[in-house]
Design a protein around this motif. Structure first.
Motif, short mmCIF file in Angstrom:
data_model
loop_
_atom_site.label_atom_id
_atom_site.label_comp_id
_atom_site.label_asym_id
_atom_site.label_seq_id
_atom_site.Cartn_x
_atom_site.Cartn_y
_atom_site.Cartn_z
N ARG A 122 37.37 42.79 39.91
CA ARG A 122 36.44 43.74 40.54
C ARG A 122 36.54 43.71 42.06
O ARG A 122 36.05 44.61 42.72
CB ARG A 122 35.00 43.44 40.12
CG ARG A 122 34.69 43.76 38.68
CD ARG A 122 33.19 43.66 38.41
NE ARG A 122 32.89 43.98 37.02
CZ ARG A 122 32.70 45.22 36.55
NH1 ARG A 122 32.79 46.24 37.39
NH2 ARG A 122 32.43 45.42 35.29
N TYR A 126 41.51 49.75 43.91
CA TYR A 126 41.89 50.16 42.55
C TYR A 126 43.35 50.55 42.40
O TYR A 126 43.79 50.83 41.29
CB TYR A 126 40.94 51.25 42.07
CG TYR A 126 39.90 50.68 41.13
CD1 TYR A 126 39.21 49.53 41.49
CD2 TYR A 126 39.65 51.23 39.89
CE1 TYR A 126 38.28 48.96 40.65
CE2 TYR A 126 38.72 50.67 39.03
CZ TYR A 126 38.04 49.54 39.41
OH TYR A 126 37.13 48.96 38.56
N GLN A 145 38.58 42.42 33.17
CA GLN A 145 38.28 42.56 34.60
C GLN A 145 37.33 41.46 35.03
O GLN A 145 36.23 41.32 34.48
CB GLN A 145 37.69 43.94 34.91
CG GLN A 145 37.60 44.21 36.40
CD GLN A 145 37.38 45.68 36.72
OE1 GLN A 145 36.93 46.46 35.89
NE2 GLN A 145 37.71 46.07 37.94
N ASP A 147 34.73 39.36 37.28
CA ASP A 147 33.60 39.61 38.18
C ASP A 147 33.73 38.79 39.46
O ASP A 147 34.60 37.92 39.59
CB ASP A 147 32.29 39.24 37.48
CG ASP A 147 31.98 40.17 36.31
OD1 ASP A 147 32.42 41.34 36.35
OD2 ASP A 147 31.30 39.72 35.37
N GLY A 376 35.01 48.87 41.45
CA GLY A 376 34.50 47.82 40.57
C GLY A 376 33.53 46.90 41.29
O GLY A 376 32.53 46.46 40.72
N GLU A 379 30.20 48.73 41.85
CA GLU A 379 29.45 48.84 40.59
C GLU A 379 28.77 47.52 40.26
O GLU A 379 27.59 47.50 39.89
CB GLU A 379 30.40 49.25 39.46
CG GLU A 379 30.86 50.70 39.56
CD GLU A 379 31.96 51.02 38.56
OE1 GLU A 379 32.42 50.08 37.85
OE2 GLU A 379 32.37 52.19 38.48
N GLN A 380 29.49 46.40 40.37
CA GLN A 380 28.87 45.13 40.04
C GLN A 380 27.71 44.80 40.98
O GLN A 380 26.68 44.30 40.55
CB GLN A 380 29.88 43.98 40.07
CG GLN A 380 29.23 42.66 39.63
CD GLN A 380 30.11 41.44 39.82
OE1 GLN A 380 31.32 41.53 39.90
NE2 GLN A 380 29.48 40.27 39.90
#
Length: 418
Positions: A122, A126, A145, A147, A376, A379-380
């Protein structure tokens, strides 16, 4: 290792025409380095000279073609020294990191089979996630994926190591986050990957301007970066470990060479950019002993750059403590400066980052806002809304006075937009 010249940022800034200009009668502060750095005079001159006098292609008997062929060899030599590749032949050139990675993912995935597993993170841009996700989908592979630790934005190494197994074919990860500046312990990951025979693909785009890369020390299989992030032109480079240079089968035009790095280089290369890249690496080595080897000069010079950038990071984080309404993601402990680059992802409570970036732009302070292709991570951390992050990226051509000016403008911007 002796230090040859004293680092003087004011003298260094004279090498960059962009830093001498004014916009609408006022100086400009470039804190947008993670999106693309400014370029030194010698780089611009080298590109102009090549295009103006020698523009040609490879393989001809005439002088300009021979000079272009020599340039190609010289560019590989310089890039190999920058990355400490075993040989210049282990360097592949392309348009940029993203293009190289997407193209190469198809080559690497040829031998993947349904049930194989790929690991991405993440923390990454990308280009180093989507490339592998899509290649894995085509082959029926499973993608994990990894974290991040939300407090420091370090990778969750425990999660990563728990997922590495005999099914793992590839681990793709960044060397340093282009968003939070977090530096990744790549060697730790490589050691674990090799226990199961997995390959490691490293995105070093953001790391390259700040620290000298050593692929032999990392022991990675592949590593990519882009020169326009380290004071050069728009050109990408990829390191391919010697064991893979001829074992892989790239997609290529049939008459094109099947020997050496050329087998991965589709079409005519950007020779003027390669000329500029050579000059750019010479700029990076300029603080070293002029009698030393290129690699040693780079080592000596990067010691200065890294030390100076840590001073900038320390100043930035100290001044940020005066802004309790601003959250900085990544390492903020003053004792952990070495674990980050001078790139800062900020979030202002109740203020849209895009609007604040526009306000700062009106003050001739260049910063970015958004996700920077690290979706990513956003988003986390649940930071997608309100313009994503405000990203402030410092380079070794920035000054302490520019940081002072930024924080004065930041205060006024927060007040104006609250």
């Amino acid at each position: 290792m002796p230090k040859i010249k004293r680092f003087d940022v004011d003298t260094l800034r004279q090498d960059f025409p962009a830093l001498q200009q004014q916009h609408q009668g006022k100086p400009v502060i470039f804190f947008d380095g993670p999106g693309g750095s400014q370029v030194a005079y010698r780089t611009i001159q080298a590109m102009q000279d090549y295009l103006g006098r020698y523009n040609s292609n490879l393989g001809g008997a005439f002088f300009s073609s021979q000079l272009t062929t020599d340039l190609m060899s010289k560019a590989r030599y310089y890039a190999a020294n920058l990355l400490n590749a075993e040989l210049p032949e282990n360097i592949v050139f392309g348009a940029n990191m993203s293009s190289l990675t997407f193209s190469f993912s198809r080559t690497l995935a040829k031998d993947w089979q349904a049930g194989d597993e790929i690991i991405v993170t993440r923390l990454d841009h990308y280009a180093n996630v989507s490339s592998w996700q899509q290649a894995a989908k085509d082959k029926g592979c499973l993608v994990h994926q990894i974290d991040v630790n939300p407090d420091t934005c370090d990778l969750d190494y425990s999660q990563l190591e728990a997922l590495i197994s005999e099914k793992t074919r590839l681990i793709a990860l960044t060397y340093a986050s282009n968003t939070t500046g977090t530096i990744v312990d790549v060697k730790r990951v490589v050691d674990k990957a090799y226990e199961v025979g997995a390959q490691v693909f490293v995105d070093a785009v953001h790391y390259a301007p700040h620290h000298l890369i050593d692929v032999q020390s990392l022991r990675c299989d592949f590593l990519v970066c882009s020169a326009y992030k380290f004071f050069g032109p728009h050109i990408g480079m990829m390191y391919v470990h010697p064991q893979w240079l001829h074992r892989l089968e790239p997609y290529k035009v049939e008459p094109a060479t099947n020997i050496g790095p050329g087998r991965y280089e589709t079409g005519t290369q950007n020779f003027e950019a390669l000329s500029g890249m050579v000059a750019c690496i010479e700029h990076l080595a300029a603080l070293g002993d002029p009698e030393a080897s290129l690699r040693l000069r780079l080592k000596q010079s990067f010691e200065y750059y890294s030390d100076y950038e840590q001073q900038l990071s320390l100043q930035f984080l100290q001044q940020l403590t005066q802004f309790p309404e601003v959250t900085c993601y990544g390492h903020t402990n003053l004792n952990a400066i070495a674990k980050r680059t001078p790139t800062f992802a900020l979030k202002m409570k109740g203020i849209d980052s895009g609007e604040l970036a526009k306000y700062l732009a009106e003050q001739n302070i260049c910063v970015w806002s958004g996700h920077f292709y690290a979706i990513g991570l956003l988003e986390q951390l649940q930071c997608e809304e309100h313009g994503g992050f405000l990203r402030v990226g410092l380079m070794h051509y920035n000054t302490q006075q520019e940081i002072e000016t930024f924080f004065k403008a930041l205060r006024l911007g927060i007040e104006a937009l609250s």
